[in-house]
Design a protein around this motif. Structure first.
Motif, mmCIF file in Angstrom:
data_model
loop_
_atom_site.group_PDB
_atom_site.id
_atom_site.type_symbol
_atom_site.label_atom_id
_atom_site.label_comp_id
_atom_site.label_asym_id
_atom_site.label_seq_id
_atom_site.Cartn_x
_atom_site.Cartn_y
_atom_site.Cartn_z
ATOM 1 N N ALA A 104 4.942 -12.252 3.881
ATOM 2 C CA ALA A 104 4.570 -12.017 5.274
ATOM 3 C C ALA A 104 3.487 -10.946 5.375
ATOM 4 O O ALA A 104 2.549 -11.067 6.170
ATOM 5 N N ALA A 105 3.608 -9.904 4.563
ATOM 6 C CA ALA A 105 2.605 -8.830 4.591
ATOM 7 C C ALA A 105 1.245 -9.345 4.157
ATOM 8 O O ALA A 105 0.212 -9.012 4.763
ATOM 9 N N LEU A 106 1.215 -10.157 3.108
ATOM 10 C CA LEU A 106 -0.058 -10.688 2.616
ATOM 11 C C LEU A 106 -0.717 -11.606 3.642
ATOM 12 O O LEU A 106 -1.938 -11.570 3.830
ATOM 13 N N VAL A 107 0.080 -12.437 4.312
ATOM 14 C CA VAL A 107 -0.477 -13.314 5.345
ATOM 15 C C VAL A 107 -1.021 -12.478 6.496
ATOM 16 O O VAL A 107 -2.124 -12.739 7.009
ATOM 17 N N TYR A 108 -0.260 -11.469 6.907
ATOM 18 C CA TYR A 108 -0.711 -10.597 7.997
ATOM 19 C C TYR A 108 -2.025 -9.906 7.634
ATOM 20 O O TYR A 108 -2.963 -9.862 8.445
ATOM 21 N N LEU A 109 -2.108 -9.353 6.418
ATOM 22 C CA LEU A 109 -3.322 -8.667 6.000
ATOM 23 C C LEU A 109 -4.492 -9.630 5.873
ATOM 24 O O LEU A 109 -5.635 -9.285 6.190
ATOM 25 N N HIS A 110 -4.203 -10.857 5.416
ATOM 26 C CA HIS A 110 -5.264 -11.861 5.317
ATOM 27 C C HIS A 110 -5.838 -12.186 6.693
ATOM 28 O O HIS A 110 -7.062 -12.267 6.863
ATOM 29 N N LEU A 111 -4.969 -12.350 7.669
ATOM 30 C CA LEU A 111 -5.432 -12.648 9.022
ATOM 31 C C LEU A 111 -6.156 -11.458 9.648
ATOM 32 O O LEU A 111 -6.986 -11.638 10.545
ATOM 33 N N SER A 112 -5.823 -10.256 9.180
ATOM 34 C CA SER A 112 -6.443 -9.047 9.728
ATOM 35 C C SER A 112 -7.670 -8.612 8.946
ATOM 36 O O SER A 112 -8.281 -7.586 9.282
ATOM 37 N N ASP A 113 -8.010 -9.366 7.877
ATOM 38 C CA ASP A 113 -9.157 -9.022 7.026
ATOM 39 C C ASP A 113 -8.994 -7.651 6.378
ATOM 40 O O ASP A 113 -9.932 -6.842 6.348
ATOM 41 N N HIS A 114 -7.787 -7.381 5.863
ATOM 42 C CA HIS A 114 -7.526 -6.120 5.175
ATOM 43 C C HIS A 114 -6.957 -6.411 3.792
ATOM 44 O O HIS A 114 -6.520 -7.524 3.500
ATOM 45 N N GLU A 115 -6.946 -5.385 2.941
ATOM 46 C CA GLU A 115 -6.436 -5.493 1.584
ATOM 47 C C GLU A 115 -5.171 -4.660 1.431
ATOM 48 O O GLU A 115 -5.016 -3.609 2.069
ATOM 49 N N VAL A 116 -4.281 -5.108 0.546
ATOM 50 C CA VAL A 116 -3.028 -4.384 0.316
ATOM 51 C C VAL A 116 -3.304 -2.962 -0.152
ATOM 52 O O VAL A 116 -2.636 -2.013 0.283
ATOM 53 N N ARG A 117 -4.265 -2.797 -1.038
ATOM 54 C CA ARG A 117 -4.528 -1.475 -1.623
ATOM 55 C C ARG A 117 -4.925 -0.435 -0.575
ATOM 56 O O ARG A 117 -4.807 0.768 -0.816
ATOM 57 N N ASP A 118 -5.396 -0.899 0.577
ATOM 58 C CA ASP A 118 -5.786 0.040 1.626
ATOM 59 C C ASP A 118 -4.581 0.638 2.342
ATOM 60 O O ASP A 118 -4.727 1.612 3.081
ATOM 61 N N TYR A 119 -3.403 0.053 2.131
ATOM 62 C CA TYR A 119 -2.228 0.473 2.903
ATOM 63 C C TYR A 119 -1.032 0.845 2.044
ATOM 64 O O TYR A 119 0.072 0.967 2.550
ATOM 65 N N VAL A 120 -1.237 1.028 0.735
ATOM 66 C CA VAL A 120 -0.160 1.477 -0.140
ATOM 67 C C VAL A 120 -0.540 2.845 -0.681
ATOM 68 O O VAL A 120 -1.534 2.990 -1.394
ATOM 69 N N ASP A 121 0.259 3.847 -0.335
ATOM 70 C CA ASP A 121 -0.021 5.229 -0.702
ATOM 71 C C ASP A 121 0.466 5.518 -2.129
ATOM 72 O O ASP A 121 1.413 4.883 -2.603
ATOM 73 N N PRO A 122 -0.174 6.463 -2.827
ATOM 74 C CA PRO A 122 0.266 6.822 -4.180
ATOM 75 C C PRO A 122 1.709 7.296 -4.274
ATOM 76 O O PRO A 122 2.287 7.303 -5.363
ATOM 77 N N THR A 123 2.327 7.668 -3.147
ATOM 78 C CA THR A 123 3.726 8.093 -3.195
ATOM 79 C C THR A 123 4.646 6.961 -3.651
ATOM 80 O O THR A 123 5.827 7.186 -3.914
ATOM 81 N N VAL A 124 4.104 5.758 -3.776
ATOM 82 C CA VAL A 124 4.881 4.639 -4.284
ATOM 83 C C VAL A 124 5.396 4.937 -5.686
ATOM 84 O O VAL A 124 6.403 4.351 -6.130
ATOM 85 N N ALA A 125 4.762 5.854 -6.385
ATOM 86 C CA ALA A 125 5.193 6.224 -7.739
ATOM 87 C C ALA A 125 6.610 6.795 -7.753
ATOM 88 O O ALA A 125 7.268 6.819 -8.801
ATOM 89 N N LEU A 126 7.095 7.237 -6.600
ATOM 90 C CA LEU A 126 8.465 7.745 -6.531
ATOM 91 C C LEU A 126 9.483 6.652 -6.831
ATOM 92 O O LEU A 126 10.648 6.936 -7.093
ATOM 93 N N GLY A 127 9.029 5.410 -6.785
ATOM 94 C CA GLY A 127 9.925 4.318 -7.117
ATOM 95 C C GLY A 127 10.310 4.317 -8.581
ATOM 96 O O GLY A 127 11.337 3.741 -8.969
ATOM 97 N N LEU A 128 9.509 4.953 -9.439
ATOM 98 C CA LEU A 128 9.802 4.998 -10.877
ATOM 99 C C LEU A 128 11.081 5.777 -11.168
ATOM 100 O O LEU A 128 12.019 5.240 -11.766
ATOM 101 N N PRO A 129 11.172 7.045 -10.755
ATOM 102 C CA PRO A 129 12.428 7.766 -11.016
ATOM 103 C C PRO A 129 13.596 7.277 -10.179
ATOM 104 O O PRO A 129 14.737 7.322 -10.623
#
Length: 315
Positions: free
Chosen positions: A217-242
């Motif tokens: 759903a996110a990819l379809v939404y971003l495609h329709l909005s002419d945006h890329e996933v990388r523009d909306y994922v913050d580096p804090t995602v690295a907290l998922g590792l620990p």
């Protein structure tokens, strides 16, 4: 899992509509968003049968796990039966579309949808009739609002059909399989689909399927909005590792004991989303901040699940 039904229907309908010709690209995107959203709302409608489940909390005695058990036990009385049927979905979609046409078609819609309530009441008793009544009223409300927004009866029928018929298949991985041919006694699927004989691996697989619907759903939404996933994922995602490793401290999750694990990962994801919301560099894109928070949280949880899966397989 309740949200996943709506997101999957949104993604399917929005993507298909976006590929259809229209006057302008802007008109195409707007129609794709509108019909995708409508399909998503219809896809969540079958879970109106959960309105009865809170009654189970009244006789639950104990802590959070006992309350959860009481909730789900009560839900099984009518859940995944009267509103999760492919037969009911087709008939209801016809009824909702007829209602939006107005005029004499409304009377026919009342007959069709009233018949669903009557059959459910006869087959499943008073509770079944009440649940179907709530389902019908919810669909009529959605159809009415769509018609006021200029959605024609044909579009209401298609979006309702996609939403209502896709919903039951999303429930095949967890709990009892839906009664796909209700009110008929014929059993189409007798047991839930098992991804692994290991109950923990099965739950993790089901969770990844659910997360996959979020990403779709996110990819379809971003495609329709002419945006890329990388523009909306913050580096804090690295907290998922620990956090994936921290989840090893809770009991191995299964369908019957998933709350400690799921709440641990969701808590980390939510914390990451809130953290992103306070970062100054996103103030210039104020209107996109909620999307950044949501996708960062989603990416964090997804990464944590994969980390936990890897650790579980090794240990």
């Amino acid at each position: 899992m309740f949200i996943g039904h709506g997101l999957l229907a949104f993604a399917l309908v929005a993507f298909v509509v976006s590929r259809l010709p229209a006057d302008t690209p802007t008109a195409t995107r707007r129609r794709a968003f509108a019909l995708g959203l409508l399909a998503g709302v219809f896809a969540t409608l079958p879970d109106v049968d959960m309105l009865y489940a809170p009654v189970g909390l009244l006789w639950a005695d104990g802590g959070p796990l006992a309350l959860a058990e009481g909730f789900w036990s009560a839900s099984t009385v009518v859940h995944r039966s009267v509103t999760h049927s492919l037969v009911v979905g087709v008939v209801a979609a016809v009824g909702f579309a007829l209602w939006t046409r107005g005029g004499a078609s409304k009377l026919l819609a009342v007959v069709v949808l009233g018949g669903l309530v009557a059959v459910s009441g006869t087959t499943s008793g008073l509770l079944g009739g009440l649940v179907m009544g709530a389902f019908v009223l919810g669909g009529l409300l959605v159809g009415t609002l769509a018609a006021r927004r200029g959605v024609d009866a044909g579009a209401v029928f298609v979006t309702a059909l996609v939403g209502l018929l896709s919903h039951p298949f999303g429930d095949l991985l967890t709990g009892e399989p839906p009664r796909l041919l209700y009110p008929f006694e014929t059993v189409l699927v007798a047991e839930r689909v098992t991804l692994s004989l290991d109950p923990t691996l099965h739950l993790l697989g089901a969770m990844l399927v659910e997360l996959g619907t979020f990403w779709l759903a996110a990819l379809v939404y971003l495609h329709l909005s002419d945006h890329e996933v990388r523009d909306y994922v913050d580096p804090t995602v690295a907290l998922g590792l620990p956090s994936g490793g921290v989840a090893l401290a809770v009991p191995a999750p299964t369908l019957s004991l998933s709350y400690p694990f799921v709440l641990t990962l969701l808590g980390v994801g939510l914390a990451c989303g809130i953290l992103v919301g306070g970062v100054d560099r996103y103030r210039a894109r104020e209107r996109h901040r909620p999307l950044t928070m949501a996708l960062t949280a989603l990416a964090t949880v997804t990464l944590a699940v994969f980390v936990y899966l890897g650790a579980y397989l090794v240990t």
